[in-house]
Design an enzyme around this catalytic site. Structure first.
Site, PDB file in Angstrom:
ATOM      1  N   ILE A   1     -22.690  62.890-111.363  1.00 26.27           N
ATOM      2  CA  ILE A   1     -23.623  61.961-110.719  1.00 26.27           C
ATOM      3  C   ILE A   1     -24.138  62.625-109.434  1.00 26.27           C
ATOM      4  CG2 ILE A   1     -23.918  59.633-109.790  1.00 26.27           C
ATOM      5  CD1 ILE A   1     -23.078  59.708-112.813  1.00 26.27           C
TER       6      ILE A   1
ATOM      7  N   ASP B   1      -8.732  53.951 -93.782  1.00 30.15           N
ATOM      8  CA  ASP B   1      -8.421  55.046 -94.697  1.00 30.15           C
ATOM      9  C   ASP B   1      -7.629  54.457 -95.866  1.00 30.15           C
ATOM     10  OD1 ASP B   1      -7.387  57.217 -96.028  1.00 30.15           O
ATOM     11  OD2 ASP B   1      -6.454  58.145 -94.266  1.00 30.15           O
ATOM     12  N   VAL B   2      -8.200  54.468 -97.060  1.00 29.72           N
ATOM     13  CA  VAL B   2      -7.507  53.847 -98.204  1.00 29.72           C
ATOM     14  C   VAL B   2      -6.184  54.539 -98.518  1.00 29.72           C
ATOM     15  CG1 VAL B   2      -9.643  52.970 -99.289  1.00 29.72           C
ATOM     16  CG2 VAL B   2      -8.721  55.208 -99.987  1.00 29.72           C
TER      17      VAL B   2
ATOM     18  N   TYR C   1      -7.312  66.414-108.985  1.00 28.97           N
ATOM     19  CA  TYR C   1      -8.273  65.321-109.191  1.00 28.97           C
ATOM     20  C   TYR C   1      -8.068  64.684-110.566  1.00 28.97           C
ATOM     21  CZ  TYR C   1     -13.049  63.269-109.102  1.00 28.97           C
ATOM     22  OH  TYR C   1     -14.143  62.436-109.120  1.00 28.97           O
TER      23      TYR C   1
ATOM     24  N   SER D   1     -19.969  53.739 -97.934  1.00 25.71           N
ATOM     25  CA  SER D   1     -20.945  54.260 -96.964  1.00 25.71           C
ATOM     26  C   SER D   1     -21.944  55.214 -97.608  1.00 25.71           C
ATOM     27  CB  SER D   1     -20.224  54.958 -95.804  1.00 25.71           C
ATOM     28  OG  SER D   1     -19.261  55.866 -96.285  1.00 25.71           O
ATOM     29  N   ARG D   2     -21.565  55.782 -98.751  1.00 31.75           N
ATOM     30  CA  ARG D   2     -22.456  56.782 -99.361  1.00 31.75           C
ATOM     31  C   ARG D   2     -22.344  56.704-100.890  1.00 31.75           C
ATOM     32  NH1 ARG D   2     -20.396  61.816 -98.220  1.00 31.75           N
ATOM     33  NH2 ARG D   2     -18.484  61.062 -97.254  1.00 31.75           N
TER      34      ARG D   2
HETATM   35  P1  NAP Z   1     -19.237  60.695-101.949  1.00 37.90           P
HETATM   36  O1  NAP Z   1     -20.720  60.721-102.000  1.00 37.90           O
HETATM   37  O2  NAP Z   1     -18.498  61.924-101.493  1.00 37.90           O
HETATM   38  O3  NAP Z   1     -18.774  59.432-101.057  1.00 37.90           O
HETATM   39  C1  NAP Z   1     -17.413  59.218-100.867  1.00 37.90           C
HETATM   40  C2  NAP Z   1     -17.222  57.886-100.216  1.00 37.90           C
HETATM   41  O4  NAP Z   1     -15.803  57.634-100.127  1.00 37.90           O
HETATM   42  C3  NAP Z   1     -17.736  57.810 -98.799  1.00 37.90           C
HETATM   43  O5  NAP Z   1     -18.211  56.508 -98.563  1.00 37.90           O
HETATM   44  C4  NAP Z   1     -16.496  58.099 -97.964  1.00 37.90           C
HETATM   45  O6  NAP Z   1     -16.544  57.541 -96.653  1.00 37.90           O
HETATM   46  C5  NAP Z   1     -15.458  57.389 -98.782  1.00 37.90           C
HETATM   47  N1  NAP Z   1     -14.080  57.854 -98.575  1.00 37.90           N
HETATM   48  C6  NAP Z   1     -13.576  59.092 -98.793  1.00 37.90           C
HETATM   49  N2  NAP Z   1     -12.279  59.132 -98.487  1.00 37.90           N
HETATM   50  C7  NAP Z   1     -11.954  57.880 -98.057  1.00 37.90           C
HETATM   51  C8  NAP Z   1     -10.768  57.285 -97.580  1.00 37.90           C
HETATM   52  N3  NAP Z   1      -9.625  57.983 -97.483  1.00 37.90           N
HETATM   53  N4  NAP Z   1     -10.790  55.981 -97.208  1.00 37.90           N
HETATM   54  C9  NAP Z   1     -11.935  55.259 -97.288  1.00 37.90           C
HETATM   55  N5  NAP Z   1     -13.095  55.775 -97.740  1.00 37.90           N
HETATM   56  C10 NAP Z   1     -13.101  57.068 -98.118  1.00 37.90           C
HETATM   57  O7  NAP Z   1     -18.617  60.362-103.372  1.00 37.90           O
HETATM   58  P2  NAP Z   1     -19.288  59.782-104.712  1.00 37.90           P
HETATM   59  O8  NAP Z   1     -19.836  60.908-105.482  1.00 37.90           O
HETATM   60  O9  NAP Z   1     -20.117  58.607-104.391  1.00 37.90           O
HETATM   61  O10 NAP Z   1     -17.964  59.327-105.480  1.00 37.90           O
HETATM   62  C11 NAP Z   1     -17.493  57.996-105.475  1.00 37.90           C
HETATM   63  C12 NAP Z   1     -16.356  57.885-106.470  1.00 37.90           C
HETATM   64  O11 NAP Z   1     -16.824  58.272-107.760  1.00 37.90           O
HETATM   65  C13 NAP Z   1     -15.159  58.787-106.161  1.00 37.90           C
HETATM   66  O12 NAP Z   1     -13.973  58.129-106.493  1.00 37.90           O
HETATM   67  C14 NAP Z   1     -15.372  59.954-107.088  1.00 37.90           C
HETATM   68  O13 NAP Z   1     -14.164  60.596-107.399  1.00 37.90           O
HETATM   69  C15 NAP Z   1     -15.975  59.268-108.289  1.00 37.90           C
HETATM   70  N6  NAP Z   1     -16.754  60.141-109.168  1.00 37.90           N
HETATM   71  C16 NAP Z   1     -17.873  60.767-108.712  1.00 37.90           C
HETATM   72  C17 NAP Z   1     -18.577  61.599-109.567  1.00 37.90           C
HETATM   73  C18 NAP Z   1     -19.821  62.308-109.146  1.00 37.90           C
HETATM   74  O14 NAP Z   1     -20.337  63.111-109.961  1.00 37.90           O
HETATM   75  N7  NAP Z   1     -20.374  62.073-107.969  1.00 37.90           N
HETATM   76  C19 NAP Z   1     -18.123  61.802-110.879  1.00 37.90           C
HETATM   77  C20 NAP Z   1     -16.980  61.136-111.299  1.00 37.90           C
HETATM   78  C21 NAP Z   1     -16.299  60.307-110.432  1.00 37.90           C
HETATM   79  P3  NAP Z   1     -17.178  58.372 -95.392  1.00 37.90           P
HETATM   80  O15 NAP Z   1     -18.689  58.299 -95.557  1.00 37.90           O
HETATM   81  O16 NAP Z   1     -16.703  57.620 -94.183  1.00 37.90           O
HETATM   82  O17 NAP Z   1     -16.671  59.773 -95.491  1.00 37.90           O
END
Ligand code: NAP
Length: 246
Positions: free
Chosen positions: A190, A63-64, A157, A14-15
């Site tokens: 990111i 919810d995963v 984490y 979704s995001r």
């Molecule tokens: P984000 O913008 O916070 O988006 C999180 C997404 O995960 C949303 O679509 C959210 O859905 C969904 N989500 C959260 N908990 C969930 C659950 N229990 N079941 C199903 N969906 C769930 O995160 P992001 O930055 O895009 O990160 C995506 C992935 O990349 C994550 O695994 C994160 O750990 C990893 N990552 C991110 C970064 C970074 O710098 N951003 C760096 C390293 C790794 P809702 O919209 O419904 O809440």
């Protein structure tokens, strides 16, 4: 692969990174199963962008971290599409609950592990058999720099992502002969909602490239790993972090 409809499931689509991956895989011709936790409006926007990219998709909220909910949703989808299977699975859903270990509440330990590590199991296990039967599949796990090197304030984490990295390597060995590859993508910083609270001006000084990355840059790497061209890459952890040494 046969020239039938190809399906990809992106968790947390979704995001952020998940949405960018959904759009990129749509450009590659996949129908997208858009998983998310609760944000319906954002998921609808992802679906709109998938359609703009020339493909189509559907929302599949669950919810995963909840194994029974994941199994229910995935079984229902499989029953509704008996001729199809999910060829590409991107385990992207994840949360951060940062705290120094001495102040880390038990719930924040468990919720982070449940989402990333249990989430990997809950979604991958029900979909794997069909990939093996079809003799073509891609499992791509979004992990993190933290899961490779560890980050202070992120014991939970780092453990969750480190666990997924180990699982990636083990599963890759199990399924390689069936033309199913399993890889991990490890982003650094990111620009998404997840990093919205971070001080980018200060942190970017530690990044050789000198900026945060964009979700679309991660998505391009995921799309490559999903492609036929990446058939000989499996069990790998590929960093995308602007040059931070891991
Ligand atoms: P984000 O913008 O916070 O988006 C999180 C997404 O995960 C949303 O679509 C959210 O859905 C969904 N989500 C959260 N908990 C969930 C659950 N229990 N079941 C199903 N969906 C769930 O995160 P992001 O930055 O895009 O990160 C995506 C992935 O990349 C994550 O695994 C994160 O750990 C990893 N990552 C991110 C970064 C970074 O710098 N951003 C760096 C390293 C790794 P809702 O919209 O419904 O809440």
């Amino acid at each position: 692969m046969a020239a039938t409809t190809k399906y990809a499931l992106v968790t947390g689509a979704s995001r952020g990174i998940g949405r960018a991956v959904a759009v990129k895989l749509a450009e590659a011709g996949y129908q997208i199963l858009i998983n998310f936790a609760s944000n319906v409006a954002a998921a609808e926007e992802t679906l709109a962008q998938v359609r703009t990219a020339g493909s189509d998709g559907e929302l599949i909220p669950f919810d995963v971290a909840d194994g029974a909910a994941a199994k229910r949703a995935l079984t229902a989808w499989q029953e509704a599409h008996p001729e199809a299977y999910v060829a590409v699975l991107v385990n992207n859903a994840g949360i951060r609950r940062d705290n120094l270990m001495m102040w880390l509440p038990e719930e924040d330990w468990h919720s982070v592990l449940r989402t990333s590590l249990d989430g990997f199991y809950n979604v991958t296990q029900p979909l794997l058999k069909e990939m093996l039967v079809a003799k073509w599949g891609r499992v791509i796990n979004i992990v993190s720099l933290s899961g490779i090197k560890g980050m202070p304030g992120q014991t939970n984490y780092s453990a969750a992502k480190g666990g997924v990295i180990a699982a990636t390597k083990a599963l890759a060995l199990e399924v390689a002969k069936k033309r199913v590859t399993v890889n991990a993508v490890a982003p650094g910083f990111i620009r998404t909602d997840m990093t919205g609270d971070l001080d980018e001006a200060t942190l970017k000084k530690q990044i050789p490239v000198g900026r945060f990355g964009e979700a679309e840059e991660v998505a391009a790497l995921v799309a490559f790993l999903a492609s036929d061209a990446a058939a000989y890459i499996t069990g790998e952890v590929i960093s995308i972090n602007g040059g931070i040494y891991t």
